[in-house]
Design a protein around this motif. Structure first.
Motif, PDB file in Angstrom:
ATOM      1  N   ASP A  58      -1.235   5.241  55.138  1.00  0.00           N
ATOM      2  CA  ASP A  58       0.047   5.103  55.881  1.00  0.00           C
ATOM      3  C   ASP A  58       0.421   5.843  56.049  1.00  0.00           C
ATOM      4  N   ASP A  60      -0.805   9.498  55.201  1.00  0.00           N
ATOM      5  CA  ASP A  60      -1.286  10.790  56.380  1.00  0.00           C
ATOM      6  C   ASP A  60      -0.854  10.434  58.478  1.00  0.00           C
ATOM      7  N   VAL A  61      -1.116   8.485  58.636  1.00  0.00           N
ATOM      8  CA  VAL A  61      -0.657   8.366  60.287  1.00  0.00           C
ATOM      9  C   VAL A  61       1.475   8.757  59.812  1.00  0.00           C
TER      10      VAL A  61
END
Length: 118
Positions: A58, A60-61
């Motif tokens: 999450d 990274d996103v």
């Protein structure tokens, strides 16, 4: 020159609002009422690049989304400076502002989760 001076004085006044020394103006209304950013640095461990799709999480996103919106806002605002057609310029400018608002939303999420420090 007078416009730049007024703008500078307004920004100084708004900066004082954060410390409690300034006064709110009716011209500027904060959209993210109820959001209190988390300040301060913590010492996160060194991160290694994701080697595969299973390593993406999450954080990274969220940070990719934040970076994308920030980049789009900057590029679109630069594009408005090159527009000769006032209608097209205003449309791109509004789109840049929309990207900036979405970047702020992504920042709020990432900051609250501890992914993005101030």
């Amino acid at each position: 020159m007078r416009t730049r001076t007024m703008e500078y004085n307004n920004l100084v006044q708004m900066a004082g609002m954060h410390t409690g020394n300034g006064m709110a103006t009716s011209r500027y209304i904060m959209r993210s009422q109820g959001f209190t950013p988390i300040y301060g640095l913590r010492n996160p461990e060194t991160m290694t690049p994701a080697m595969g799709i299973e390593d993406i999480d999450d954080m990274d996103v969220a940070l990719a989304l934040l970076s994308t919106h920030k980049t789009c806002a900057g590029i679109k605002m630069k594009a408005t400076l090159e527009m000769a057609n006032p209608t097209l310029r205003r449309a791109i400018q509004m789109s840049a502002n929309s990207c900036a608002d979405m970047a702020h939303g992504a920042f709020q999420y990432a900051n609250q989760k501890g992914y993005y420090q101030l």
